[in-house]
Design a protein around this motif. Structure first.
Motif, PDB file in Angstrom:
ATOM      1  N   LEU A 221     -16.332  15.123  61.834  1.00 50.18           N
ATOM      2  CA  LEU A 221     -15.306  16.164  61.832  1.00 50.18           C
ATOM      3  C   LEU A 221     -15.443  17.092  60.637  1.00 50.18           C
ATOM      4  N   VAL A 222     -15.718  16.529  59.457  1.00 50.61           N
ATOM      5  CA  VAL A 222     -15.862  17.363  58.259  1.00 50.61           C
ATOM      6  C   VAL A 222     -17.049  18.309  58.411  1.00 50.61           C
ATOM      7  N   THR A 223     -18.155  17.774  58.867  1.00 46.58           N
ATOM      8  CA  THR A 223     -19.344  18.613  59.068  1.00 46.58           C
ATOM      9  C   THR A 223     -19.067  19.731  60.063  1.00 46.58           C
ATOM     10  N   TYR A 224     -18.396  19.384  61.139  1.00 52.09           N
ATOM     11  CA  TYR A 224     -18.100  20.381  62.162  1.00 52.09           C
ATOM     12  C   TYR A 224     -17.179  21.470  61.612  1.00 52.09           C
ATOM     13  N   LEU A 225     -16.156  21.074  60.870  1.00 55.21           N
ATOM     14  CA  LEU A 225     -15.219  22.052  60.320  1.00 55.21           C
ATOM     15  C   LEU A 225     -15.905  22.961  59.315  1.00 55.21           C
ATOM     16  N   GLN A 226     -16.756  22.410  58.456  1.00 58.80           N
ATOM     17  CA  GLN A 226     -17.463  23.242  57.491  1.00 58.80           C
ATOM     18  C   GLN A 226     -18.386  24.243  58.192  1.00 58.80           C
ATOM     19  N   ALA A 227     -19.113  23.753  59.172  1.00 59.84           N
ATOM     20  CA  ALA A 227     -20.012  24.644  59.914  1.00 59.84           C
ATOM     21  C   ALA A 227     -19.236  25.722  60.653  1.00 59.84           C
ATOM     22  N   SER A 228     -18.093  25.354  61.214  1.00 61.72           N
ATOM     23  CA  SER A 228     -17.285  26.322  61.961  1.00 61.72           C
ATOM     24  C   SER A 228     -16.738  27.404  61.046  1.00 61.72           C
ATOM     25  N   GLN A 229     -16.277  27.018  59.852  1.00 55.83           N
ATOM     26  CA  GLN A 229     -15.752  28.007  58.920  1.00 55.83           C
ATOM     27  C   GLN A 229     -16.843  28.979  58.481  1.00 55.83           C
ATOM     28  N   TYR A 230     -18.018  28.439  58.212  1.00 52.34           N
ATOM     29  CA  TYR A 230     -19.124  29.304  57.798  1.00 52.34           C
ATOM     30  C   TYR A 230     -19.513  30.266  58.923  1.00 52.34           C
ATOM     31  N   LYS A 231     -19.611  29.725  60.131  1.00 53.51           N
ATOM     32  CA  LYS A 231     -19.983  30.570  61.269  1.00 53.51           C
ATOM     33  C   LYS A 231     -18.931  31.634  61.527  1.00 53.51           C
ATOM     34  N   LEU A 232     -17.663  31.275  61.363  1.00 54.81           N
ATOM     35  CA  LEU A 232     -16.591  32.229  61.608  1.00 54.81           C
ATOM     36  C   LEU A 232     -16.640  33.367  60.602  1.00 54.81           C
ATOM     37  N   HIS A 233     -16.811  33.022  59.325  1.00 56.34           N
ATOM     38  CA  HIS A 233     -16.892  34.050  58.295  1.00 56.34           C
ATOM     39  C   HIS A 233     -18.091  34.967  58.535  1.00 56.34           C
ATOM     40  N   LYS A 234     -19.213  34.356  58.848  1.00 59.44           N
ATOM     41  CA  LYS A 234     -20.426  35.138  59.108  1.00 59.44           C
ATOM     42  C   LYS A 234     -20.274  36.008  60.345  1.00 59.44           C
ATOM     43  N   ALA A 235     -19.627  35.468  61.360  1.00 57.22           N
ATOM     44  CA  ALA A 235     -19.453  36.221  62.608  1.00 57.22           C
ATOM     45  C   ALA A 235     -18.568  37.439  62.399  1.00 57.22           C
ATOM     46  N   TYR A 236     -17.460  37.287  61.650  1.00 52.77           N
ATOM     47  CA  TYR A 236     -16.573  38.423  61.396  1.00 52.77           C
ATOM     48  C   TYR A 236     -17.318  39.535  60.659  1.00 52.77           C
ATOM     49  N   ARG A 237     -18.065  39.147  59.642  1.00 51.03           N
ATOM     50  CA  ARG A 237     -18.804  40.158  58.882  1.00 51.03           C
ATOM     51  C   ARG A 237     -19.882  40.821  59.739  1.00 51.03           C
ATOM     52  N   SER A 238     -20.577  40.016  60.530  1.00 54.77           N
ATOM     53  CA  SER A 238     -21.636  40.560  61.375  1.00 54.77           C
ATOM     54  C   SER A 238     -21.086  41.476  62.462  1.00 54.77           C
ATOM     55  N   ILE A 239     -19.944  41.086  63.037  1.00 51.06           N
ATOM     56  CA  ILE A 239     -19.352  41.895  64.106  1.00 51.06           C
ATOM     57  C   ILE A 239     -18.955  43.264  63.593  1.00 51.06           C
ATOM     58  N   ALA A 240     -18.360  43.297  62.390  1.00 47.39           N
ATOM     59  CA  ALA A 240     -17.945  44.587  61.830  1.00 47.39           C
ATOM     60  C   ALA A 240     -19.147  45.486  61.580  1.00 47.39           C
ATOM     61  N   ASP A 241     -20.211  44.920  60.983  1.00 48.85           N
ATOM     62  CA  ASP A 241     -21.409  45.720  60.724  1.00 48.85           C
ATOM     63  C   ASP A 241     -22.086  46.147  62.017  1.00 48.85           C
ATOM     64  N   GLN A 242     -22.149  45.210  62.952  1.00 45.49           N
ATOM     65  CA  GLN A 242     -22.843  45.498  64.195  1.00 45.49           C
ATOM     66  C   GLN A 242     -22.117  46.536  65.024  1.00 45.49           C
ATOM     67  N   ALA A 243     -20.804  46.483  65.015  1.00 49.68           N
ATOM     68  CA  ALA A 243     -20.032  47.456  65.797  1.00 49.68           C
ATOM     69  C   ALA A 243     -20.284  48.869  65.283  1.00 49.68           C
ATOM     70  N   ARG A 244     -20.296  49.016  63.960  1.00 54.49           N
ATOM     71  CA  ARG A 244     -20.536  50.338  63.384  1.00 54.49           C
ATOM     72  C   ARG A 244     -21.946  50.816  63.692  1.00 54.49           C
ATOM     73  N   LYS A 245     -22.893  49.899  63.558  1.00 49.82           N
ATOM     74  CA  LYS A 245     -24.275  50.263  63.815  1.00 49.82           C
ATOM     75  C   LYS A 245     -24.488  50.630  65.283  1.00 49.82           C
TER      76      LYS A 245
END
Length: 657
Positions: A221-245
């Motif tokens: 569970l800890v591993t999954y939660l850590q990975a999910s938080q990292y992916k979520l943060h990365k996804a939000y940043r990537s989506i914003a950049d990608q949408a503009r591009k």
């Protein structure tokens, strides 16, 4: 046969103290895997494992895990609504296929019960989630709707709840698989499933059966939660950049698709990029690595900013351009007034002063490592522009897009030339087939007829026998010449010919060529051949055999297309200090001006391969061109048109004194 009652509802009724929680599918996946990992890691004595999947496709994603679990216990039951080949079976574990309209199709269950361990996950998909998910994919196709599904239910290690959940599911299993009644009764008796509510449910409502090491469970569970938080943060940043591009790329792509004109593509890109990034000036110009200067041809200009359109931009002594050329990466200057490279370069200082450039970005337009052009962005106001990583990535993406568009436009521009080459290849293929069929099959047929006649007619008159033999020999020689021409051209084109240059008199080579021609044409009436060779001509340096071959083939070609009453002339003059020019002229059919180049192509036939009146393979002039190229000479043809004769010229190196 289907059951409409909900396992979750029945469980909540029998245990009123339970409260449903909300879960996303991603969370349930992590919980399920953690529960399964606990079984795999612990030393449990034949645990009962019941898993209920809504659809077969969800089961198929986890089937390999249940094969591993089957090594721990023979009391494993997997329920699913069939979609393809899922059916009742007992191969690795018990499979139970329930009806598609059963209430289980809306639920998700995982129950694990052992002597010293019990846990269960009983959930039902939220009705709100079902209704929303039907419409969201149409609006946002890129969203992963599977992970966004929501469920409500319970997850607990309370022994009484786990036993009750197991009882409810085992009852359904017996309905769908009556053949498992005995096996189900065995596990019920061993684990005490089905005892009275008062004994197990009420009095044991707070009893937990878990004296195992839970580290594998918690770690999952800890591993999954850590990975999910990292992916979520990365996804939000990537989506914003990608949408503009993507907005900018799509706008430029739409404009580019309207035209394949490189000039229009660059102008549209300059306008869209400069407008989107709110630059004072956006320049796009063509430039190559070897260019010393470039002319600014495409510009986006903001108001109150001086235009540089048409200016000559220094490249050779431009430190920024040279840095871009060396690294093949963009260069940005935050403040030109403070940048050391700008201040020490007179060319850059002049541009900064004249056109008010305060912040400067230079991005190369590349395609497969080749420089095609440059994109420049200028900001001319105070304070200096602070370049953001997203802006730099965006400009780089647009430059890449422009590079691909330019290559595409150039490829389209070359399409007509490529089509001409394909037409020439197709013509060569057609001529090869026709010539091979005619030049090989015709003499071969004649030879066969002559030999068969000689073999089957022993009383044939002697004179007729001689005619037959002479005809067969003549046609065999024709075939030999054809094969020889093929081999000669192949050797010349592949570079397998060894040249033996020597000093030669051109008159001797012409005499040898004419002697060879008269020997082969003793039975044919050929045009009158004249030579005009001054005795003062210098010696030439070439391979004698090949030089004679060129002259013989050019004269032979002239004989084919000149009537016997016509005339052929061979001349030679000095062409400058290094080359001797030989000309073979005739008064024959002549050549149309648009065919003067292609007459030297392989298999070219002036009349067409299928309706020609003269013999030959169409290889003679192609062989001549290869030979002349071998001694670095030139060969060409002249003619004023049809029936006005033709002249073939070639040059030979003169022997240096």
């Amino acid at each position: 046969m289907s059951i409409s009652t909900s396992v979750l509802s029945d469980l909540l009724k029998s245990h009123p103290h339970l409260r449903s929680q909300l879960y996303f599918k991603a969370s349930l996946t992590a919980l399920s895997h953690a529960m399964e990992d606990q079984v795999l890691a612990a030393n449990l004595n034949q645990p009962l494992i019941i898993a209920s999947f809504q659809k077969e496709r969800f089961y198929r994603q986890e089937a390999h895990r249940y094969q591993r679990l089957a090594e721990k216990s023979h009391q494993i039951y997997v329920l699913s609504a069939p979609e393809t080949d899922f059916a009742n079976s007992s191969e690795y574990y018990e499979k139970i296929a329930f009806e598609p309209d059963d209430a289980l199709t809306q639920e998700w269950h995982l129950v694990v019960v052992a002597d010293n361990y019990a846990t269960c996950l009983v959930c039902r998909e939220s009705l709100g989630s079902l209704s929303k998910n039907k419409h969201i994919p149409e609006m946002i196709p890129s969203v992963d709707m599977d992970t966004a599904r929501r469920f409500e239910g319970i997850w607990t290690s309370e022994k009484g709840v786990c036993l009750r959940a197991a009882q409810l599911l085992l009852e359904r299993i017996q309905v769908y698989r009556p053949d498992l009644v005995k096996k189900v009764a065995e596990v019920k008796q061993r684990l005490g499933i089905g005892e009275s509510i008062n004994k197990v449910g009420v009095n044991s409502r707070h009893e937990y059966a878990c004296d195992l090491d839970t580290d594998p469970f918690v770690q999952r569970l800890v591993t999954y939660l850590q990975a999910s938080q990292y992916k979520l943060h990365k996804a939000y940043r990537s989506i914003a950049d990608q949408a503009r591009k993507e907005r900018l790329v799509n706008s430029i792509s739409t404009a580019i698709r309207r035209s394949l004109d490189p000039q229009e593509i660059l102008q549209v890109a300059a306008q869209e990029l400069g407008k989107h990034l709110e630059a004072c000036r956006c320049l796009i110009y063509r430039a190559q690595a070897t260019d010393a200067k470039a002319i600014i041809e495409h510009e986006f200009l903001n108001s109150h900013v001086t235009s540089v359109l048409g200016q000559s931009w220094e490249l050779e002594h431009n430190p920024l351009f040279q840095q871009v050329l060396k690294q093949l990466e963009g260069v940005c200057v935050a403040d030109t007034l403070a940048d050391h490279d700008v201040k020490k370069s007179s060319a850059l200082s002049s541009i900064v002063k004249q056109f008010g450039v305060r912040s400067w970005l230079i991005e190369p337009v590349l395609y497969q490592g080749r420089l095609l052009g440059i994109v420049e962005l200028h900001y001319c106001y105070f304070p200096p522009h602070e370049w953001q990583a997203g802006e730099l990535d965006l400009v780089k993406a647009i430059a890449t897009h422009i590079g691909a568009a330019l290559i595409q436009a150039e490829s389209f521009a070359n399409l007509e030339e490529l089509n001409k080459q394909l037409e020439a290849l197709d013509r060569t293929r057609s001529n090869l087939i026709a010539i091979t069929g005619h030049e090989l099959r015709t003499p071969l047929s004649t030879i066969q007829v002559c030999l068969e006649s000689l073999a089957t007619e022993p009383d044939m008159p002697w004179e007729l026998q001689q005619v037959m033999l002479s005809t067969a020999l003549s046609d065999s020689e024709r075939m030999r010449k054809l094969v020889q021409d093929f081999l000669t051209l192949s050797n010349l084109e592949s570079g397998r010919v060894e040249w033996h240059p020597e000093s030669l008199a051109i008159q001797e080579c012409i005499d040898l060529a004419l002697s060879r021609l008269r020997t082969r044409s003793s039975q044919e009436k050929i045009p009158q051949i004249k030579t005009n060779i001054p005795q003062t001509l210098p010696l030439v340096r070439a391979d004698g055999d090949w030089l004679v071959e060129v002259i013989a083939k050019l004269v032979d070609n002239a004989c084919k297309f000149t009537p016997s009453a016509g005339e052929i002339t061979i001349q030679a003059i000095t062409n400058g200090q290094e080359m001797l020019e030989v000309t073979v002229s005739d008064t024959g059919r002549g050549i149309e001006p648009n065919r003067l180049e292609i007459v030297f192509d392989r298999f070219y036939q002036e009349e067409g391969a299928l309706r020609r009146t003269t013999g030959g393979t169409g290889l003679g002039l192609a062989i001549c061109r290869q030979i002349v190229n071998g001694w670095e000479g030139k060969i060409w043809a002249d003619s004023t048109g049809k029936d006005k004769g033709s002249q073939f010229h070639f040059t030979i190196p003169i022997v240096n004194n």
